[in-house]
Design a protein around this motif. Structure first.
Motif, PDB file in Angstrom:
ATOM      1  N   HIS A 184       0.842  -0.954  -0.050  1.00  0.00           N
ATOM      2  CA  HIS A 184       0.036   0.102   0.040  1.00  0.00           C
ATOM      3  C   HIS A 184       0.869   1.207  -0.038  1.00  0.00           C
ATOM      4  CE1 HIS A 184      -3.376  -2.277   0.911  1.00  0.00           C
ATOM      5  NE2 HIS A 184      -2.992  -2.794   1.830  1.00  0.00           N
ATOM      6  N   PRO A 185       0.316   2.229  -0.770  1.00  0.00           N
ATOM      7  CA  PRO A 185       1.127   3.642  -0.419  1.00  0.00           C
ATOM      8  C   PRO A 185       1.179   4.189   0.889  1.00  0.00           C
ATOM      9  CG  PRO A 185      -0.966   4.009  -1.968  1.00  0.00           C
ATOM     10  CD  PRO A 185      -0.673   2.460  -1.475  1.00  0.00           C
ATOM     11  N   PRO A 186       1.778   5.055   1.323  1.00  0.00           N
ATOM     12  CA  PRO A 186       1.738   5.620   2.766  1.00  0.00           C
ATOM     13  C   PRO A 186       0.531   6.586   3.001  1.00  0.00           C
ATOM     14  CG  PRO A 186       3.405   6.786   1.516  1.00  0.00           C
ATOM     15  CD  PRO A 186       2.975   5.831   0.556  1.00  0.00           C
ATOM     16  N   LYS A 187      -0.057   6.471   4.229  1.00  0.00           N
ATOM     17  CA  LYS A 187      -1.424   6.985   4.602  1.00  0.00           C
ATOM     18  C   LYS A 187      -1.399   8.364   4.266  1.00  0.00           C
ATOM     19  CE  LYS A 187      -2.809   3.615   7.911  1.00  0.00           C
ATOM     20  NZ  LYS A 187      -3.295   3.337   9.310  1.00  0.00           N
ATOM     21  N   THR A 188      -0.149   9.231   4.367  1.00  0.00           N
ATOM     22  CA  THR A 188      -0.196  10.573   4.180  1.00  0.00           C
ATOM     23  C   THR A 188       0.982  10.912   3.236  1.00  0.00           C
ATOM     24  OG1 THR A 188      -0.298  10.531   6.852  1.00  0.00           O
ATOM     25  CG2 THR A 188      -0.389  12.554   5.514  1.00  0.00           C
ATOM     26  N   TYR A 189       0.560  11.785   2.523  1.00  0.00           N
ATOM     27  CA  TYR A 189       1.823  11.938   1.148  1.00  0.00           C
ATOM     28  C   TYR A 189       1.877  13.659   1.755  1.00  0.00           C
ATOM     29  CZ  TYR A 189       4.390  11.719  -2.892  1.00  0.00           C
ATOM     30  OH  TYR A 189       5.285  11.586  -3.889  1.00  0.00           O
ATOM     31  N   ARG A 190       2.884  14.056   1.980  1.00  0.00           N
ATOM     32  CA  ARG A 190       3.590  15.580   2.069  1.00  0.00           C
ATOM     33  C   ARG A 190       4.489  15.921   1.126  1.00  0.00           C
ATOM     34  NH1 ARG A 190       1.945  16.387   7.565  1.00  0.00           N
ATOM     35  NH2 ARG A 190       1.702  14.495   8.703  1.00  0.00           N
ATOM     36  N   ILE A 191       3.975  17.117   0.609  1.00  0.00           N
ATOM     37  CA  ILE A 191       4.760  17.540  -0.672  1.00  0.00           C
ATOM     38  C   ILE A 191       5.195  19.085  -0.095  1.00  0.00           C
ATOM     39  CG2 ILE A 191       4.920  18.298  -2.971  1.00  0.00           C
ATOM     40  CD1 ILE A 191       2.481  16.392  -3.339  1.00  0.00           C
ATOM     41  N   PRO A 192       6.673  18.933   0.084  1.00  0.00           N
ATOM     42  CA  PRO A 192       7.176  20.379   0.470  1.00  0.00           C
ATOM     43  C   PRO A 192       7.244  21.397  -0.791  1.00  0.00           C
ATOM     44  CG  PRO A 192       9.014  18.863   0.282  1.00  0.00           C
ATOM     45  CD  PRO A 192       7.794  18.253   0.217  1.00  0.00           C
ATOM     46  N   VAL A 193       6.576  22.760  -0.746  1.00  0.00           N
ATOM     47  CA  VAL A 193       6.787  23.526  -1.851  1.00  0.00           C
ATOM     48  C   VAL A 193       7.594  24.860  -1.433  1.00  0.00           C
ATOM     49  CG1 VAL A 193       5.459  24.974  -3.346  1.00  0.00           C
ATOM     50  CG2 VAL A 193       4.533  22.842  -2.571  1.00  0.00           C
ATOM     51  N   PRO A 194       8.873  25.053  -1.896  1.00  0.00           N
ATOM     52  CA  PRO A 194       9.600  25.973  -1.245  1.00  0.00           C
ATOM     53  C   PRO A 194       8.987  27.386  -1.686  1.00  0.00           C
ATOM     54  CG  PRO A 194      10.566  25.167  -3.515  1.00  0.00           C
ATOM     55  CD  PRO A 194       9.346  24.343  -3.162  1.00  0.00           C
ATOM     56  N   ALA A 195       8.931  28.490  -0.709  1.00  0.00           N
ATOM     57  CA  ALA A 195       8.598  29.680  -1.078  1.00  0.00           C
ATOM     58  C   ALA A 195       9.385  30.505  -2.177  1.00  0.00           C
ATOM     59  CB  ALA A 195       8.419  30.426   0.429  1.00  0.00           C
ATOM     60  N   PRO A 196       8.771  31.399  -2.919  1.00  0.00           N
ATOM     61  CA  PRO A 196       9.469  32.269  -3.864  1.00  0.00           C
ATOM     62  C   PRO A 196      10.215  33.171  -3.404  1.00  0.00           C
ATOM     63  CG  PRO A 196       7.151  32.667  -3.890  1.00  0.00           C
ATOM     64  CD  PRO A 196       7.426  31.639  -2.922  1.00  0.00           C
ATOM     65  N   ASP A 197      10.142  33.696  -2.037  1.00  0.00           N
ATOM     66  CA  ASP A 197      10.912  34.570  -1.516  1.00  0.00           C
ATOM     67  C   ASP A 197      12.099  34.166  -0.825  1.00  0.00           C
ATOM     68  OD1 ASP A 197       9.464  33.850   0.427  1.00  0.00           O
ATOM     69  OD2 ASP A 197       8.724  35.894   1.133  1.00  0.00           O
ATOM     70  N   GLY A 198      12.216  32.693  -0.467  1.00  0.00           N
ATOM     71  CA  GLY A 198      13.412  32.265   0.120  1.00  0.00           C
ATOM     72  C   GLY A 198      12.822  31.793   1.639  1.00  0.00           C
ATOM     73  N   GLY A 199      11.629  32.107   1.817  1.00  0.00           N
ATOM     74  CA  GLY A 199      11.000  31.970   3.209  1.00  0.00           C
ATOM     75  C   GLY A 199      10.978  30.480   3.532  1.00  0.00           C
ATOM     76  N   PRO A 200      10.171  30.116   4.661  1.00  0.00           N
ATOM     77  CA  PRO A 200       9.740  28.574   5.008  1.00  0.00           C
ATOM     78  C   PRO A 200       9.251  27.940   4.117  1.00  0.00           C
ATOM     79  CG  PRO A 200       8.651  30.187   6.341  1.00  0.00           C
ATOM     80  CD  PRO A 200       9.678  30.912   5.838  1.00  0.00           C
ATOM     81  N   ALA A 201       9.532  26.794   3.550  1.00  0.00           N
ATOM     82  CA  ALA A 201       8.621  26.138   2.665  1.00  0.00           C
ATOM     83  C   ALA A 201       7.110  25.808   3.202  1.00  0.00           C
ATOM     84  CB  ALA A 201       9.345  24.748   2.166  1.00  0.00           C
ATOM     85  N   THR A 202       6.300  25.635   2.553  1.00  0.00           N
ATOM     86  CA  THR A 202       4.909  25.108   2.544  1.00  0.00           C
ATOM     87  C   THR A 202       4.742  23.763   2.326  1.00  0.00           C
ATOM     88  OG1 THR A 202       4.014  27.390   1.827  1.00  0.00           O
ATOM     89  CG2 THR A 202       2.293  25.640   1.956  1.00  0.00           C
ATOM     90  N   VAL A 203       4.235  23.177   3.204  1.00  0.00           N
ATOM     91  CA  VAL A 203       3.841  21.538   3.059  1.00  0.00           C
ATOM     92  C   VAL A 203       2.566  21.266   2.677  1.00  0.00           C
ATOM     93  CG1 VAL A 203       3.928  19.517   4.107  1.00  0.00           C
ATOM     94  CG2 VAL A 203       5.675  21.180   4.738  1.00  0.00           C
ATOM     95  N   LEU A 204       2.140  20.761   1.245  1.00  0.00           N
ATOM     96  CA  LEU A 204       1.054  20.197   1.163  1.00  0.00           C
ATOM     97  C   LEU A 204       0.714  18.671   1.816  1.00  0.00           C
ATOM     98  CD1 LEU A 204       0.888  21.390  -2.548  1.00  0.00           C
ATOM     99  CD2 LEU A 204       0.021  22.610  -0.824  1.00  0.00           C
ATOM    100  N   VAL A 205      -0.435  18.681   2.344  1.00  0.00           N
ATOM    101  CA  VAL A 205      -0.652  17.183   2.870  1.00  0.00           C
ATOM    102  C   VAL A 205      -1.956  16.559   2.223  1.00  0.00           C
ATOM    103  CG1 VAL A 205      -1.596  16.101   5.165  1.00  0.00           C
ATOM    104  CG2 VAL A 205      -0.148  17.998   5.186  1.00  0.00           C
ATOM    105  N   TYR A 206      -1.824  15.471   1.880  1.00  0.00           N
ATOM    106  CA  TYR A 206      -2.848  14.628   1.309  1.00  0.00           C
ATOM    107  C   TYR A 206      -3.093  13.364   1.834  1.00  0.00           C
ATOM    108  CZ  TYR A 206      -2.663  17.741  -2.925  1.00  0.00           C
ATOM    109  OH  TYR A 206      -2.820  18.613  -3.761  1.00  0.00           O
ATOM    110  N   ARG A 207      -4.196  12.971   2.189  1.00  0.00           N
ATOM    111  CA  ARG A 207      -4.473  11.672   2.760  1.00  0.00           C
ATOM    112  C   ARG A 207      -5.096  10.522   1.685  1.00  0.00           C
ATOM    113  NH1 ARG A 207      -2.583  12.962   7.471  1.00  0.00           N
ATOM    114  NH2 ARG A 207      -3.356  15.063   8.186  1.00  0.00           N
ATOM    115  N   ARG A 208      -4.609   9.301   2.010  1.00  0.00           N
ATOM    116  CA  ARG A 208      -5.045   8.304   1.347  1.00  0.00           C
ATOM    117  C   ARG A 208      -6.505   7.865   1.690  1.00  0.00           C
ATOM    118  NH1 ARG A 208      -2.136   2.684   2.676  1.00  0.00           N
ATOM    119  NH2 ARG A 208      -3.739   2.707   4.225  1.00  0.00           N
ATOM    120  N   VAL A 209      -7.065   7.566   0.306  1.00  0.00           N
ATOM    121  CA  VAL A 209      -8.542   7.060   0.598  1.00  0.00           C
ATOM    122  C   VAL A 209      -8.800   5.953  -0.525  1.00  0.00           C
ATOM    123  CG1 VAL A 209      -9.569   9.096   1.461  1.00  0.00           C
ATOM    124  CG2 VAL A 209      -9.300   8.798  -0.981  1.00  0.00           C
TER     125      VAL A 209
END
Length: 108
Positions: free
Chosen positions: A27-52
């Motif tokens: 099975h794939p993992p229950k949660t899939y996190r995708i880090p998205v870097p900020a365009p201004d060099g700040g902290p990255a945003t993390v997109l969270v997806y749940r497996r269904v």
């Protein structure tokens, strides 16, 4: 390692299909996190997806696989609830209270 093409629904990844590595159980993992870097060099945003489950097939009733749904809250996933993890076991007990099912000494 084996991977499976898994569709993503909702959020910025809507409609995309990515190869996701499968675990030991297949099975794939229950949660899939995708880090998205900020365009201004700040902290990255993390997109969270749940497996269904993707759905049910007709005759066999077996699932045709998994998909990921966007979780905008990004809240932490439920952790396993072990009996020894310290969660309460019913209503809070008064330390001076008599245990249930036993009469007080005054009741005789």
């Amino acid at each position: 390692m084996r991977s499976q093409d898994t569709p993503f629904e909702g959020g910025p990844m809507d409609g995309r299909v990515l190869p996701v590595l499968l675990g030991i159980t297949g099975h794939p993992p229950k949660t899939y996190r995708i880090p998205v870097p900020a365009p201004d060099g700040g902290p990255a945003t993390v997109l969270v997806y749940r497996r269904v489950p993707r759905g049910r097939s007709g005759r066999t009733g077996l699932g045709p696989g998994w998909k990921y749904l966007y979780d905008p809250s990004g809240a932490a996933a439920d952790r396993p609830r072990w009996p020894w993890s310290g969660r309460s076991r019913g209503p809070a007990a008064d330390p001076d209270a008599t245990p249930r099912g036993k009469p007080d000494d005054a009741d005789g």
